[in-house]
Enzyme design. Structure first.
Site, PDB file in Angstrom:
ATOM      1  N   MET A  72      23.846   1.520  -7.076  1.00  0.00           N
ATOM      2  CA  MET A  72      23.322   2.813  -7.143  1.00  0.00           C
ATOM      3  C   MET A  72      22.403   2.826  -8.492  1.00  0.00           C
ATOM      4  O   MET A  72      22.177   4.161  -8.735  1.00  0.00           O
ATOM      5  CB  MET A  72      24.525   3.689  -7.130  1.00  0.00           C
ATOM      6  CG  MET A  72      25.266   3.561  -5.856  1.00  0.00           C
ATOM      7  SD  MET A  72      26.134   5.105  -5.564  1.00  0.00           S
ATOM      8  CE  MET A  72      27.244   5.083  -6.771  1.00  0.00           C
ATOM      9  N   GLY A  73      22.058   1.981  -8.955  1.00  0.00           N
ATOM     10  CA  GLY A  73      20.949   2.200 -10.286  1.00  0.00           C
ATOM     11  C   GLY A  73      21.942   2.275 -11.198  1.00  0.00           C
ATOM     12  O   GLY A  73      23.168   2.232 -11.569  1.00  0.00           O
TER      13      GLY A  73
ATOM     14  N   HIS B 271      25.913  -5.226 -13.392  1.00  0.00           N
ATOM     15  CA  HIS B 271      25.031  -5.435 -12.243  1.00  0.00           C
ATOM     16  C   HIS B 271      24.047  -6.756 -12.583  1.00  0.00           C
ATOM     17  O   HIS B 271      23.772  -7.555 -11.580  1.00  0.00           O
ATOM     18  CB  HIS B 271      24.105  -4.238 -12.258  1.00  0.00           C
ATOM     19  CG  HIS B 271      24.861  -2.832 -11.833  1.00  0.00           C
ATOM     20  ND1 HIS B 271      24.906  -1.929 -12.961  1.00  0.00           N
ATOM     21  CD2 HIS B 271      25.194  -2.466 -10.733  1.00  0.00           C
ATOM     22  CE1 HIS B 271      25.154  -0.717 -12.341  1.00  0.00           C
ATOM     23  NE2 HIS B 271      25.552  -1.134 -11.195  1.00  0.00           N
TER      24      HIS B 271
ATOM     25  N   GLY C  11      30.489  -6.485  -6.543  1.00  0.00           N
ATOM     26  CA  GLY C  11      31.503  -6.909  -7.869  1.00  0.00           C
ATOM     27  C   GLY C  11      33.211  -6.638  -7.646  1.00  0.00           C
ATOM     28  O   GLY C  11      33.418  -5.772  -6.680  1.00  0.00           O
TER      29      GLY C  11
ATOM     30  N   ASP D 237      34.956  -3.183  -7.989  1.00  0.00           N
ATOM     31  CA  ASP D 237      35.143  -2.270  -7.003  1.00  0.00           C
ATOM     32  C   ASP D 237      35.965  -3.297  -5.810  1.00  0.00           C
ATOM     33  O   ASP D 237      35.395  -3.815  -4.924  1.00  0.00           O
ATOM     34  CB  ASP D 237      34.137  -1.862  -6.452  1.00  0.00           C
ATOM     35  CG  ASP D 237      33.469  -0.805  -7.508  1.00  0.00           C
ATOM     36  OD1 ASP D 237      33.869   0.424  -7.892  1.00  0.00           O
ATOM     37  OD2 ASP D 237      32.550  -1.415  -8.100  1.00  0.00           O
TER      38      ASP D 237
ATOM     39  N   ARG E   9      29.488   5.092 -14.926  1.00  0.00           N
ATOM     40  CA  ARG E   9      30.326   6.326 -15.425  1.00  0.00           C
ATOM     41  C   ARG E   9      30.884   6.393 -16.733  1.00  0.00           C
ATOM     42  O   ARG E   9      31.277   7.376 -17.297  1.00  0.00           O
ATOM     43  CB  ARG E   9      31.279   6.688 -14.310  1.00  0.00           C
ATOM     44  CG  ARG E   9      30.701   7.153 -12.747  1.00  0.00           C
ATOM     45  CD  ARG E   9      32.108   7.420 -11.885  1.00  0.00           C
ATOM     46  NE  ARG E   9      31.570   8.027 -10.760  1.00  0.00           N
ATOM     47  CZ  ARG E   9      31.299   7.480  -9.595  1.00  0.00           C
ATOM     48  NH1 ARG E   9      31.647   6.280  -9.522  1.00  0.00           N
ATOM     49  NH2 ARG E   9      30.855   8.017  -8.522  1.00  0.00           N
TER      50      ARG E   9
END
Ligand code: AMP
Length: 282
Positions: free
Chosen positions: A28-29, A35, A144, A147, A184
């Site tokens: 989601m960037g 990432h 990943g 999650d 987040r």
């Protein structure tokens, strides 16, 4: 590096590349080292690496952070370029103008753990991943372990729907002090950032507690008491089988700790294998 913004463009671009080993890294960037580790894994396994950057509205609940979700496309593109990514797929919208009519639904696995407080989240995830798979037709897709529930559900989707795609899990990347990296984390104030450390620390303590007891309820009780001491608002702290995600009564080689907690208004999730004697891969 190419940046494609529509399914038509990326399909056209990929046509001459069919036959090569194609990897997809869905994101989601707001890319960070977590990432990047997925991209590097993809680079080591495939000829062509595609990173998708799309904040999927369907996986956010009504009162969640869809509209606040950080967008840093310029920086993300620079990171991808430096990492040798071949194509960024950055669509504006992946659904019809009148909204999604056909979606995927998960039964049991989607209602456990995070699914209890986010009942439609994983339906949104599998729907968008299915769309990405249909557009790109990757040979492999990297997700990943941060999650873990998402990874387990996507493995199940690929298996249940007979998709010719290999799903590869990639280890959790943490800050030096143990906090699992997440887009987040930037919502955390300095005080909250400090408090967030108790998540990974508590899981490590629970792990060492397995020397005293193999009873899951005892280890969970210990973890909950420890987090409460620091005033952390726990959404769940469970010990589950890492394949089925079902809660376990006693520790097995497939036991994993799963946690979700609110630090201030930021919801964080993390997980850790409990067994120290086996490799905990899906
Ligand atoms: P997101 O952009 O948050 O949707 O994440 C995109 C992919 O990056 C997912 O497969 C995540 O599990 C993975 N990811 C996010 N944070 C981490 C991390 N700290 N370590 C490893 N993978 C991660």
């Amino acid at each position: 590096m190419n940046i494609s913004q529509t399914p038509e463009k990326i399909r056209e671009l990929l046509t001459p590349l069919r036959g090569q080993h194609i990897a997809l890294v869905p994101t989601m960037g707001c890319l960070h080292a977590g990432h990047i580790s997925l991209i590097r894994k993809a680079k080591s396994l495939a000829d062509v690496v595609i990173v998708s950057i799309y904040v999927n509205p369907l996986q956010f609940g009504e009162n969640e952070d869809f509209h606040q979700y950080p967008k840093t496309f310029e920086k993300d593109a620079e990171i991808c370029k430096n990492e040798g990514v071949d194509v960024i797929f950055h669509p504006k919208n992946l659904y019809p103008d009148d909204g999604p009519n056909i979606t995927l639904k998960i039964s049991h696995m989607g209602h456990l753990l995070c699914g209890k407080s986010r009942p439609t989240h994983f339906d949104g995830v599998v729907t968008v991943v299915n769309i990405l798979f249909n557009i790109i037709h990757p040979d492999i897709a990297i997700f990943g372990e941060k999650d873990w529930q998402q990874l387990a559900i996507i493995r199940r989707m690929v298996s249940d729907l007979h998709m010719p795609i290999e799903v590869i899990g990639s280890e959790i990347i943490r800050e030096a002090d143990g906090l699992a990296m997440s887009s987040r984390n930037r919502y955390l104030s300095p005080d909250e950032r400090q408090k967030s450390l108790f998540l990974s620390q508590t899981m490590l303590l629970m792990k060492s507690n397995t020397k005293n007891s193999h009873k899951a309820s005892k280890i969970i009780r210990f973890g909950i008491d420890n987090l409460k001491k620091y005033g952390i608002s726990i959404e769940y702290l469970e010990i589950c089988n890492e394949l089925t995600l079902n809660p376990e009564n006693s520790i097995t080689p497939q036991s994993r700790i799963f946690i979700a907690a609110k630090i201030g208004s930021t919801r964080l999730i993390d997980n850790m294998p409990l067994s120290i004697t086996t490799e905990n891969t899906l």
